[in-house]
Design a protein around this motif. Structure first.
Motif, PDB file in Angstrom:
ATOM      1  N   VAL A  10       0.840  -1.202   0.000  1.00 61.05           N
ATOM      2  CA  VAL A  10       0.000   0.000   0.000  1.00 61.05           C
ATOM      3  C   VAL A  10       0.876   1.253   0.000  1.00 61.05           C
ATOM      4  CG1 VAL A  10      -1.646   1.341   1.385  1.00 61.05           C
ATOM      5  CG2 VAL A  10      -2.035  -1.104   0.980  1.00 61.05           C
ATOM      6  N   LEU A  11       1.926   1.267   0.817  1.00 58.30           N
ATOM      7  CA  LEU A  11       2.832   2.423   0.828  1.00 58.30           C
ATOM      8  C   LEU A  11       3.470   2.630  -0.539  1.00 58.30           C
ATOM      9  CD1 LEU A  11       4.449   1.993   4.344  1.00 58.30           C
ATOM     10  CD2 LEU A  11       3.228   4.032   3.536  1.00 58.30           C
ATOM     11  N   ALA A  12       3.857   1.554  -1.193  1.00 58.11           N
ATOM     12  CA  ALA A  12       4.453   1.663  -2.535  1.00 58.11           C
ATOM     13  C   ALA A  12       3.434   2.201  -3.534  1.00 58.11           C
ATOM     14  CB  ALA A  12       4.986   0.304  -2.986  1.00 58.11           C
ATOM     15  N   GLN A  13       2.174   1.773  -3.425  1.00 58.75           N
ATOM     16  CA  GLN A  13       1.143   2.246  -4.343  1.00 58.75           C
ATOM     17  C   GLN A  13       0.826   3.725  -4.120  1.00 58.75           C
ATOM     18  OE1 GLN A  13      -1.864  -0.726  -3.517  1.00 58.75           O
ATOM     19  NE2 GLN A  13      -1.379  -1.821  -5.401  1.00 58.75           N
ATOM     20  N   LEU A  14       0.951   4.188  -2.884  1.00 55.61           N
ATOM     21  CA  LEU A  14       0.714   5.604  -2.611  1.00 55.61           C
ATOM     22  C   LEU A  14       1.856   6.461  -3.137  1.00 55.61           C
ATOM     23  CD1 LEU A  14      -0.742   5.412   1.009  1.00 55.61           C
ATOM     24  CD2 LEU A  14      -1.994   5.700  -1.143  1.00 55.61           C
ATOM     25  N   GLY A  16       4.674   8.840  -4.034  1.00 56.40           N
ATOM     26  CA  GLY A  16       4.948  10.188  -3.555  1.00 56.40           C
ATOM     27  C   GLY A  16       3.724  11.072  -3.511  1.00 56.40           C
ATOM     28  N   ASP A  17       2.522  10.481  -3.493  1.00 56.32           N
ATOM     29  CA  ASP A  17       1.289  11.273  -3.463  1.00 56.32           C
ATOM     30  C   ASP A  17       1.333  12.242  -2.283  1.00 56.32           C
ATOM     31  OD1 ASP A  17      -1.346  12.241  -3.073  1.00 56.32           O
ATOM     32  OD2 ASP A  17      -2.213  10.432  -3.923  1.00 56.32           O
ATOM     33  N   PRO A  18       1.299  13.553  -2.550  1.00 53.38           N
ATOM     34  CA  PRO A  18       1.418  14.538  -1.461  1.00 53.38           C
ATOM     35  C   PRO A  18       0.258  14.491  -0.470  1.00 53.38           C
ATOM     36  CG  PRO A  18       0.886  15.623  -3.537  1.00 53.38           C
ATOM     37  CD  PRO A  18       1.173  14.183  -3.862  1.00 53.38           C
ATOM     38  N   THR A  19      -0.865  13.915  -0.852  1.00 59.73           N
ATOM     39  CA  THR A  19      -2.005  13.799   0.066  1.00 59.73           C
ATOM     40  C   THR A  19      -1.613  13.010   1.312  1.00 59.73           C
ATOM     41  OG1 THR A  19      -3.510  13.822  -1.825  1.00 59.73           O
ATOM     42  CG2 THR A  19      -4.407  13.024   0.250  1.00 59.73           C
ATOM     43  N   PHE A  20      -0.696  12.045   1.140  1.00 65.87           N
ATOM     44  CA  PHE A  20      -0.337  11.141   2.232  1.00 65.87           C
ATOM     45  C   PHE A  20       1.003  11.482   2.876  1.00 65.87           C
ATOM     46  CE2 PHE A  20      -3.302   9.042  -0.564  1.00 65.87           C
ATOM     47  CZ  PHE A  20      -4.260   8.609   0.334  1.00 65.87           C
TER      48      PHE A  20
END
Length: 169
Positions: A10-14, A16-20
């Protein structure tokens, strides 16, 4: 659409999305099963929830409860927050469906950021155990906390509430 799998996946799929960005460090610590945060979550007594403030308007609900039978659950979604649900210990099933396919039973309660939906037999069933996670966006109607088998077990979990629109720290 919802994201689910091991917390590492899940972390890899997120990515560098700045939302997270405001919750990434917390999630990395939870992923390390021997971290102080993971241990703190394991020590939450069954029936309790503790709120931990994070940056950018995000917060974590560190909690422990017993998984429940499906008839005690309900479908929900949120308008202002994205849910990141991580199982630290125990196991549970969660159901998920697209909000566009659901019928609202109770409109948005802005104080709780909660929309409740009528039951459906058309939801997908996801099974979670230690080290697994799900990300539910506003369009992802979900029913968490269900038995993942024949009997109820204690679940230690953290639910991160991440603002849909990140706030400045």
């Amino acid at each position: 659409m919802a994201i689910f799998g091991t917390l590492a996946t899940v972390l890899a799929q997120l990515g560098g999305d700045p939302t997270f960005a405001s919750v990434r460090t917390y999630l990395e610590e939870v992923r390390r099963g021997d971290s102080a945060i993971a241990q703190r979550i394991r020590e939450v007594p069954v029936g309790e929830t503790r709120r931990i403030e994070l940056a950018g308007g995000a917060f974590a609900l560190e909690q422990a409860y017993r998984a429940k039978p499906r008839h005690e659950g309900f479908f929900e979604s949120h308008a202002k927050f994205i849910d990141v649900q991580v199982i630290v210990d125990g196991e549970e099933a969660m159901e998920v469906a697209d909000a566009a396919q659901m019928t609202i039973e109770k409109s948005l309660d802005p104080q709780r950021d909660l929309i409740v939906y009528r039951d459906t037999a058309g939801a997908s069933i996801l099974k979670f155990g230690r080290g697994t996670a799900a990300v539910f966006f506003p369009a992802d109607v979900h029913m968490p906390g269900l038995y993942n088998g024949a009997a109820s077990v204690a679940v230690h979990k953290t639910v991160l509430k991440v603002p849909v629109l990140p706030q400045s720290a």
